[in-house]
Motif scaffolding. Sequence first.
Motif, PDB file in Angstrom:
ATOM      1  N   GLU A   1      -0.408 -34.368   6.885  1.00  7.35           N
ATOM      2  CA  GLU A   1       0.193 -33.141   7.408  1.00  7.35           C
ATOM      3  C   GLU A   1       0.183 -33.144   8.934  1.00  7.35           C
ATOM      4  O   GLU A   1       1.113 -32.632   9.572  1.00  7.35           O
ATOM      5  CB  GLU A   1      -0.542 -31.927   6.858  1.00  7.35           C
TER       6      GLU A   1
ATOM      7  N   ASN B   1       3.091 -35.230  10.327  1.00 11.07           N
ATOM      8  CA  ASN B   1       4.419 -34.653  10.156  1.00 11.07           C
ATOM      9  C   ASN B   1       4.513 -33.195  10.598  1.00 11.07           C
ATOM     10  O   ASN B   1       5.589 -32.601  10.475  1.00 11.07           O
ATOM     11  CB  ASN B   1       4.842 -34.761   8.691  1.00 11.07           C
TER      12      ASN B   1
ATOM     13  N   SER C   1       3.566 -30.544   9.183  1.00  9.96           N
ATOM     14  CA  SER C   1       4.116 -29.753   8.087  1.00  9.96           C
ATOM     15  C   SER C   1       3.159 -29.777   6.915  1.00  9.96           C
ATOM     16  O   SER C   1       2.470 -30.778   6.678  1.00  9.96           O
ATOM     17  CB  SER C   1       5.468 -30.322   7.643  1.00  9.96           C
TER      18      SER C   1
ATOM     19  N   LEU D   1       7.709 -30.789   2.891  1.00 10.13           N
ATOM     20  CA  LEU D   1       8.166 -32.072   3.409  1.00 10.13           C
ATOM     21  C   LEU D   1       9.035 -32.783   2.382  1.00 10.13           C
ATOM     22  O   LEU D   1       8.719 -32.820   1.199  1.00 10.13           O
ATOM     23  CB  LEU D   1       6.951 -32.930   3.759  1.00 10.13           C
TER      24      LEU D   1
ATOM     25  N   TRP E   1      11.007 -38.015   4.234  1.00  8.48           N
ATOM     26  CA  TRP E   1       9.915 -37.618   5.117  1.00  8.48           C
ATOM     27  C   TRP E   1       9.540 -38.725   6.097  1.00  8.48           C
ATOM     28  O   TRP E   1       9.097 -38.470   7.214  1.00  8.48           O
ATOM     29  CB  TRP E   1       8.684 -37.198   4.293  1.00  8.48           C
ATOM     30  N   ASP E   2       9.742 -39.990   5.715  1.00  5.98           N
ATOM     31  CA  ASP E   2       9.372 -41.122   6.567  1.00  5.98           C
ATOM     32  C   ASP E   2      10.605 -41.920   6.990  1.00  5.98           C
ATOM     33  O   ASP E   2      10.523 -43.123   7.207  1.00  5.98           O
ATOM     34  CB  ASP E   2       8.383 -42.028   5.841  1.00  5.98           C
TER      35      ASP E   2
ATOM     36  N   ASN F   1      10.215 -32.194  11.696  1.00  6.98           N
ATOM     37  CA  ASN F   1      10.023 -33.061  10.539  1.00  6.98           C
ATOM     38  C   ASN F   1      11.219 -32.894   9.606  1.00  6.98           C
ATOM     39  O   ASN F   1      12.057 -31.998   9.796  1.00  6.98           O
ATOM     40  CB  ASN F   1       8.711 -32.731   9.810  1.00  6.98           C
TER      41      ASN F   1
END
Length: 903
Positions: free
Chosen positions: A393, A396, A398, A403, A408-409, A608
Amino acid sequence: MEAPNQNQSIDEFSQFPPLHLQFFEPPPNPSPTPTPAPVLTQHPPDPSSYTNHLLSVSVPRRRRRGRSQHTRSSVTTTSFITFPNFSANIVNGFNANANPNSNPRTTPDLGGEDIIVINRDATTEALTALSAGFPADSLTDEEIDFGVCRVVGGFEQVNYILVRNHIMAKWRDNVSRWVHKEMFVDAVPQHCHYILDTAYNYLNTYGYINFGVAPEIKEKIPAEPSNNRLRILIIGAGLAGLAAARQLLRLGFRVTVLEGRKRAGGRVYTKKMEAGEGNRASASADLGGSVLTGTLGNPLGILAKQLGCLLYKVGDKCPLFGLDGKPVDKEMDDKVEANFNRLLDKASRLRQLMGDAAVDISLGSALETFWDVLDNVNAETINFYNWHLANLEYANASVLSKLSLAFWDQDDPYDMGGDHCFLAGGNGKLVQALAENVPILYERTVHTIRYNGDGVQVVAGSQVYDGDMALCTVPLGVLKNCSIKFIPELPQRKIDSIRRLGYGLLNKVAMLFPHVFWGTDFDTFGHLNDDSSRRGEFFLFYSYASVAGGPLLIALVAGEAAYKFENMPPQDAVAKIYEPQGITVPDPIQTVCTRWGSDPFTLGSYSNVAVGASGDDYDIMAESVGDGRLFFAGEATTRRYPATMHGAFLSGLREAANMAHHANARASRMKVGRSLSKNAHGCASLLADWFREPDLEFGSFSVIFSQKNDDPNSQAIVRVTFNEPRKKSHEGSKSDQQHSNKLLFQQLQSHFSQQQQLHVYTLLTRQQVLDLREVRGGDEMRLDYLCEKLGVKLIGRKGLGPTADTVIASIKAERGSRKSSSTSSASRLGISKLRTNTLKPKFVRKAKIVRNGNRPVQSPNKSLLPHNKSLTPPNSNVTNGKVLEEHKITNQTPSTSSSGLPP
């Protein structure tokens, strides 16, 4: 444990989470799962000889915040790049127009061109360019748009890449000097000097070389702007705004930066913490962006080198401490970490199986799905898992439930290589150097930005600033909060991206102690929590004792705990840090708590990819609006480096180049326009011919635009026609009073007294035209929309100026190749062909269309209408609930206009 000292301060400017860096930029990766960088293989005559040149390059997989993250088993972590000695006449297997996700292809032989030899050590130079974000064997979209090669692919592209890499490498050898194009004239063959010109101009304009704060580079900023007529307004003096300002000043623009705070830096803020009388302890605390995550090609690392600042490597060691303050069992720690990484691997495979459906699923829900597959889960191991979730968390900004599982990545493939570092003395040194001699007006809180084809107007309080272009660098949180009003409103696609992207929170507690009581053999350490809702509360500590100048410790508050921390009294928050037993903790001399979520200039920490969003939203955030008048920069506008300090910095350089490009293009159009304006009568005649059959017609509005350009931002000419006096009825008067443009209509009515036609014009984008067509309420509401919503003025033909002349010339050139289309159309309508040079009669037919409610009834003469023409009428009468609408449809065969120009 001793009670905490009450000598605590809350600095209104000391608020924001660490924006960590990553500056390793492989080629674009549109898919959720990272792919290795493409392979470049150039074979010499002897295929066996290239094996000695094979180089293995490790590609990082996760942003490392706190403890480094796992390496996915599903991702190859090594890519191979081959740079053999170049043959003079042979290039086999060069991927000239590489797709990042495809295998290398063989480029066809393009003839008798040669591959030039600049430096035998081409591999090293290629890696230098790779660290700056350039693919090894292909062009970036930015390079293609700049036009670095006449043809994408082939020998010219190969030679361009070699020249580009050589220039990059030479400047990186000594980043404190200014690299001149003349330095490379002898190294590049004469017949490739045009490639040298293009490569140097591109790298210099977009800030890949000759940027920064070295004395020799600062000397290149002119004392007086060369473009005296071009003023640029920059909203925000963070890294993005400062980077853009310095670059634009060097390019000769007049720049003014408007900053709401009393300081520069934005979310990068170094606070000097000092003890009271009798204690000499002091330290510099980075309360915002803190860690340079990766130093291979990092532009901030280059700035530090230019300033002679020391970078201190952050060690990989990150021990964890339990609830009792004692170190946790090492074997259990390693086992839980391995299991957690397997959880992420399962989530990665799940999103691959789900495909597009993964866009609407959160990473948190996916991890919960696999929670029951964990072995030997008990109360103790759950505390470990909660720590790793908090670390995720933190990375990011978040909570995991918000997410995106799918994306997310998405920026992982662009992670920067190299060590993670602290800057000795704090990142404020970089801000101070970048802000030097930049015209910044502090305490100017911008609340309104107006923009149109003529320029921009920025309002801060009661002050109004006019400019030719503006760059908005405010954080995403400010845009989400609608703290700035844009007139006209931003395009819907940008509004949607602002809504979709996530923007989270991270807070810090900085504590200055009289001495170091924690271990000095590690730079970070973690603390477990037995409450999952508080797992991010002081879960990670950074030791700044080695670089801050004093015994400084910074605790992080992430995830859900970061939001609760915003409303927690500082003394209570700090007291929780000292509760773990086992260490005698002295009273802190000074404590500073951040509140980035309630800071009106940030309203959060960094961006994010939330559920429903994707990397595309970052690209949309970076798009300019208003025909190249309003631009956007900041960490939330870069797909490759979001949530990073260097991402913000690079976005500023990017937009400085884009603004210069639009300014140059506009200047070129004005030169063309000045020559076109000499034939104003010819342009007016063309318009008169074209508006007999407009491309789009609704109500009293007619539109002409390019048939070949479907770009929503392409220019269109709009004409509004008033062709009969308004009825002086009580009802009509009352209606006029109900809209905000009564005065406008009253002025226009004065032109109708003699039953004359009045034509007024404006320029809109294609998208604005389509939006205008959808406005309900008739022509009056459309005029209200034009003036109030879009902020445009209706003017006479001559008032459109050179810009409209340029549009007319473009459409004229397009339609010149279709001269006979009107004649053939007339033939289909039953009009006989006439002899050349004879008057061609008009074909006029009136068609009545009866509408019952909102359902149109097709006219038997519908085939007479152009296919894309709107049926919305300029005038209407109402009879027994039915609307009788009269269209005058005029088709005229081509005739020679009075200006002698073809229609």
